[in-house]
Scaffold this motif. Structure first.
Motif, short mmCIF file in Angstrom:
data_model
loop_
_atom_site.label_atom_id
_atom_site.label_comp_id
_atom_site.label_asym_id
_atom_site.label_seq_id
_atom_site.Cartn_x
_atom_site.Cartn_y
_atom_site.Cartn_z
N UNK A 268 22.04 7.07 -5.70
CA UNK A 268 20.45 6.53 -5.46
C UNK A 268 19.80 7.41 -4.42
N UNK A 269 18.35 7.62 -4.77
CA UNK A 269 17.59 8.36 -3.85
C UNK A 269 16.77 7.67 -2.98
N UNK A 270 15.90 8.30 -2.07
CA UNK A 270 14.94 7.57 -1.32
C UNK A 270 13.58 8.35 -1.36
N UNK A 271 12.53 7.52 -1.78
CA UNK A 271 11.23 8.33 -1.89
C UNK A 271 10.65 8.04 -0.69
N UNK A 272 11.03 7.56 0.41
CA UNK A 272 10.42 7.60 1.75
C UNK A 272 8.99 6.96 1.54
N UNK A 273 8.15 7.63 2.62
CA UNK A 273 6.88 6.82 2.72
C UNK A 273 5.86 7.45 1.95
N UNK A 274 6.14 7.52 0.52
CA UNK A 274 5.21 8.28 -0.55
C UNK A 274 5.41 7.42 -1.62
N UNK A 275 4.13 7.13 -2.29
CA UNK A 275 4.06 6.26 -3.76
C UNK A 275 4.48 7.05 -4.68
N UNK A 276 5.65 7.65 -4.53
CA UNK A 276 6.37 8.15 -5.85
C UNK A 276 7.29 7.77 -6.80
N UNK B 88 14.83 3.35 -3.09
CA UNK B 88 14.25 3.14 -1.46
C UNK B 88 15.63 3.17 -0.69
N UNK B 89 16.54 4.07 -1.22
CA UNK B 89 17.83 4.27 -0.58
C UNK B 89 19.07 3.45 -0.87
N UNK B 90 20.19 3.93 -0.68
CA UNK B 90 21.20 2.85 -1.16
C UNK B 90 21.63 1.84 -0.15
N UNK B 91 20.96 2.09 1.11
CA UNK B 91 21.27 0.78 2.04
C UNK B 91 20.54 -0.21 1.72
N UNK B 92 19.24 -0.46 0.92
CA UNK B 92 18.70 -1.20 0.42
C UNK B 92 19.32 -2.09 -0.88
N UNK C 8 2.29 -5.64 -12.24
CA UNK C 8 3.21 -4.25 -12.43
C UNK C 8 2.57 -3.51 -11.52
N UNK C 9 3.60 -3.00 -10.45
CA UNK C 9 3.08 -2.21 -9.41
C UNK C 9 4.36 -0.87 -8.79
N UNK C 10 5.53 -1.23 -9.44
CA UNK C 10 6.41 -0.40 -9.20
C UNK C 10 7.54 0.24 -10.27
N UNK C 11 7.63 1.48 -10.25
CA UNK C 11 8.44 1.95 -11.29
C UNK C 11 9.78 2.36 -11.15
N UNK C 12 10.93 1.84 -11.70
CA UNK C 12 12.40 1.97 -11.36
C UNK C 12 12.99 2.10 -12.71
N UNK C 13 14.44 2.04 -12.74
CA UNK C 13 15.26 2.30 -13.92
C UNK C 13 16.12 1.43 -14.29
N UNK C 14 15.95 0.96 -15.64
CA UNK C 14 17.06 -0.33 -15.93
C UNK C 14 18.22 0.49 -16.18
N UNK C 15 19.61 0.05 -15.59
CA UNK C 15 20.73 0.69 -15.89
C UNK C 15 21.53 -0.21 -16.45
N UNK C 16 21.52 -1.50 -16.65
CA UNK C 16 22.33 -2.33 -17.16
C UNK C 16 21.94 -3.86 -17.36
N UNK C 17 22.47 -4.54 -18.19
CA UNK C 17 22.49 -5.93 -18.14
C UNK C 17 23.59 -6.65 -18.16
N UNK C 18 23.64 -8.02 -17.62
CA UNK C 18 25.08 -8.77 -17.54
C UNK C 18 25.07 -9.40 -18.69
N UNK C 19 26.18 -10.16 -19.21
CA UNK C 19 26.42 -11.04 -20.28
C UNK C 19 25.50 -12.30 -20.19
N UNK C 20 24.95 -12.89 -18.97
CA UNK C 20 24.18 -13.85 -19.00
C UNK C 20 22.61 -13.31 -18.89
N UNK D 262 0.74 -1.26 0.15
CA UNK D 262 -0.02 -0.01 0.17
C UNK D 262 0.75 1.39 0.05
N UNK D 263 1.90 1.24 0.65
CA UNK D 263 2.88 2.40 0.93
C UNK D 263 3.89 2.62 -0.39
N UNK D 264 4.41 1.38 -0.88
CA UNK D 264 5.51 1.50 -2.16
C UNK D 264 5.12 1.21 -3.46
#
Length: 324
Positions: free
Chosen positions: A136-144, A294-298, A273-285, A96-98
């Motif tokens: 990396x940023x943190x959206x906090x408890x906001x569905x943004x 959700x912050x850099x500690x996650x 589908x319920x969350x928006x993110x950014x694709x920043x790479x792909x591995x050889x496999x 509900x939050x994220x």
């Protein structure tokens, strides 16, 4: 006198027996209580009353048992879990939050994606000498999440394609893009964010800082970022793999299993589908590298890797801004 001493002796024996039978349970409870206390200290958690405290402890315990069961499973896992900042949230509360992405009906799963296999080289925009990768940023408890997905793609791609660096404002999108069918902390869509920026420009973060809550649109703020000319939708894993070679991509995913992710390649996931993110790479496999909000500690310094193919529905509705 002898009878009373005998009674006391029997009670002591009974108590000792009960203690021995419950020693493991008591030990487990003490371990859990210690884990909880340390977790609260690490994440600076304080609750308003004893009832809330008791409820959060129960949720924490349920989540701890879920993670323990995960590690006790005979199946060989390709990823790890941990008691992170979401350990006192139930799965329902977390969703509900994220997980409040507003996905348009036009976004549909493509059956052809089930047969996709990546055959290219590794691409990683987080470690590219030509790009200054933003923190990396943190959206906090906001569905943004949708705003962070859009801004992440804008910031990185503007550096890749135009060699210009910006730190842009998610709050501008949260507060001001309502007429484009976004709903602030209650969800939105990346394409709608790109449309707003194309028509209005976008403020910089220093002029319109993030608050993690809905606010009144600041119409007088300068919006110097005017590089968006439109956007391009992608509907296949093959096209997504081609696009990531040249730029990052805003993607919609099912992040339900992500709550306690720590590291590795997540492979088991549905496609709601319920969350928006950014694709920043792909591995050889073929494993996809995702930038989260959700912050850099996650996770892996704020990122997660997904198994190749249409894992978590990543290939269903990607898009990227057309810049100029």
């Amino acid at each position: 006198m002898e009878k009373s001493l005998l009674a006391v002796g029997l009670m002591m024996l009974l108590g000792a027996s009960l203690y021995l039978n419950n020693t493991q349970e008591v030990s487990d409870e003490i371990d859990t209580a210690n884990l909880y206390a340390n977790w609260k200290m690490k994440y600076n958690r304080r609750y308003t009353n004893q009832r809330d405290e008791m409820y959060r402890y129960k949720v924490f315990t349920d989540n701890l048992n879920y993670i323990r069961a995960f590690y006790e499973s005979p199946e060989e896992a390709t990823f790890t879990l941990e008691l992170n900042q979401f350990a006192d949230m139930s799965q329902q509360e977390f969703a509900q939050t994220y997980l409040s992405l507003k996905v348009p009906r036009t976004a549909k799963l493509n059956a052809a994606n089930s047969n996709f296999q990546y055959k290219g080289a590794e691409v990683d925009w987080t470690d590219n000498k030509k790009v200054k990768y933003p923190a990396v940023k943190n959206q906090g408890s906001c569905g943004s999440c949708w705003a962070f997905s859009a801004v992440g793609a804008l910031e990185i791609n503007t550096d890749i394609e135009l060699n210009r660096k910006y730190e842009l404002s998610e709050q501008d999108l949260v507060d001001c893009s309502g007429p484009y069918d976004n709903d602030g902390c209650n969800g939105g869509w990346m394409d709608s964010a790109f449309e707003y920026v194309a028509d209005n420009g976008l403020a910089e973060a220093k002029d319109y800082p993030y608050t993690a809550k809905d606010g009144t649109c600041k119409t007088s703020v300068k919006r110097p970022y005017t590089h968006v000319q439109g956007f391009k939708d992608i509907d296949s894993c093959d096209e997504l793999a081609q696009t990531i070679q040249e730029r990052t991509v805003a993607v919609a995913v099912d992040a339900n299993p992500w709550q306690f992710y720590r590291s590795g390649v997540l492979s088991k996931c549905t496609k709601n589908l319920n969350h928006g993110v950014v694709l920043v790479g792909v591995q050889a496999d073929g494993a996809w590298k995702i930038r989260n909000s959700w912050g850099s500690s996650w996770g892996e310094a704020g990122h997660i890797r997904l198994a190749g193919g249409d894992t978590c529905g990543i290939c269903a509705a990607p898009s990227f801004p057309i810049l100029g």
